[in-house]
Write an enzyme that holds these catalytic residues in place. Structure first.
Site, mmCIF file in Angstrom:
data_model
loop_
_atom_site.group_PDB
_atom_site.id
_atom_site.type_symbol
_atom_site.label_atom_id
_atom_site.label_comp_id
_atom_site.label_asym_id
_atom_site.label_seq_id
_atom_site.Cartn_x
_atom_site.Cartn_y
_atom_site.Cartn_z
ATOM 1 N N TYR A 181 0.892 -1.205 0.060
ATOM 2 C CA TYR A 181 -0.139 0.048 0.151
ATOM 3 C C TYR A 181 0.897 1.115 -0.003
ATOM 4 C CZ TYR A 181 -4.513 -2.126 0.116
ATOM 5 O OH TYR A 181 -5.699 -2.866 -0.347
ATOM 6 N N HIS A 204 -15.340 2.881 -1.578
ATOM 7 C CA HIS A 204 -14.312 1.879 -1.111
ATOM 8 C C HIS A 204 -13.220 2.449 -0.358
ATOM 9 C CE1 HIS A 204 -15.191 -0.492 -5.008
ATOM 10 N NE2 HIS A 204 -16.169 -0.728 -4.026
ATOM 11 N N CYS A 230 -3.433 2.219 21.212
ATOM 12 C CA CYS A 230 -4.127 0.858 21.752
ATOM 13 C C CYS A 230 -3.133 -0.371 21.615
ATOM 14 C CB CYS A 230 -5.418 0.639 21.367
ATOM 15 S SG CYS A 230 -5.518 -0.184 19.658
#
Length: 250
Positions: free
Chosen positions: A67, A119, A149
């Site tokens: 990506y 998308h 987290c």
């Protein structure tokens, strides 16, 4: 040069509710690789490995690197004349809605505002575990970051097997049902649920226009099929429309 029929301009002049639905073909004209067809990015890599929850869990570093590579590709392309023409339509039709399957932000960079991204958007990120948006700036060569987290950060895009964002999808269907003129531009007409939108518009009485390089399943159903590049056809439509409305086309 494609001839723009008077019938289209006659439908557009009185219209208020205009909807555009765009697919990968629009971005391909800017040099963004498509998922399908010759040269498609999935021809060399497996979607299940690079665009799925399972693939991310199996090899998150590989998926993140891929990506980042795609972000780099999109960072180096610019909106084309088709993107700018669609943005110009929005100035002429304040209620216009743009529904896109593309994740590259080129519509926004061209000036479009009312965009429904079915998308997601490759420029955004979120936590894989808690879903919280990750707003820290990420360099194009950055390794996989972590959320507060402790969860891994993933692109805020819809992967294979995932549901589309329900609110965005609801808005897309609502706009489609209300459309008076519906443009399907650069779409393969096979990716659901986006592929169903122009058919829904047609059933609800909209004048449906398809702009595409090749005929699709939509072509025989559409009121008008304009074959060619959106970057060549849509600017012509804008010019014709402005002339008909008595607006300076420059």
């Amino acid at each position: 040069m494609v001839t723009i029929p008077d019938e289209l301009i006659d439908c557009l002049i009185p219209a208020r509710k205009v909807v555009f639905s765009t697919g990968a073909g629009v971005s391909a004209e800017s040099g963004v690789p498509t998922f399908r067809g010759e040269g498609g990015i999935w021809n060399k890599m497996s979607p299940q490995e690079l665009a799925s929850v399972g693939g991310f869990m199996k090899n998150p570093a590989l998926v993140w690197e891929w990506y980042q590579h795609r972000r780099n590709l999109m960072h180096n392309v610019e909106p084309n004349a088709g993107h700018f023409a669609i943005a110009e339509f929005e100035k002429l039709y304040p209620e216009m809605v743009l529904i896109t399957q593309n994740i590259d932000s080129l519509h926004a960079r061209a000036g479009s505002i009312n965009i429904l991204e079915l998308h997601g958007n490759i420029g955004r990120n979120k936590c894989f575990d808690c879903g919280r948006p990750y707003l820290e700036e990420i360099g194009l060569d950055a390794e996989l970051p972590k959320c507060e987290c402790g969860g891994m950060i993933r692109p805020d895009v819809v992967w294979f097997g995932e549901m589309l964002p329900s609110h965005t999808l609801d808005e897309a269907f609502r706009a489609t049902e209300e459309a008076e003129v519906f443009f399907s531009v650069g779409s393969s007409a096979v990716v659901q649920p986006a592929a169903s939108l122009p058919f829904l518009a047609r059933r609800n009485g909209a004048f449906v226009v398809e702009v595409n390089l090749e005929p699709t399943a939509l072509s025989p159903v559409a009121n008008l099929f304009l074959q060619g590049k959106s970057g060549e056809i849509l600017p012509q439509v804008v010019t014709r429309l402005k002339t008909a409305r008595g607006i300076n086309a420059n």
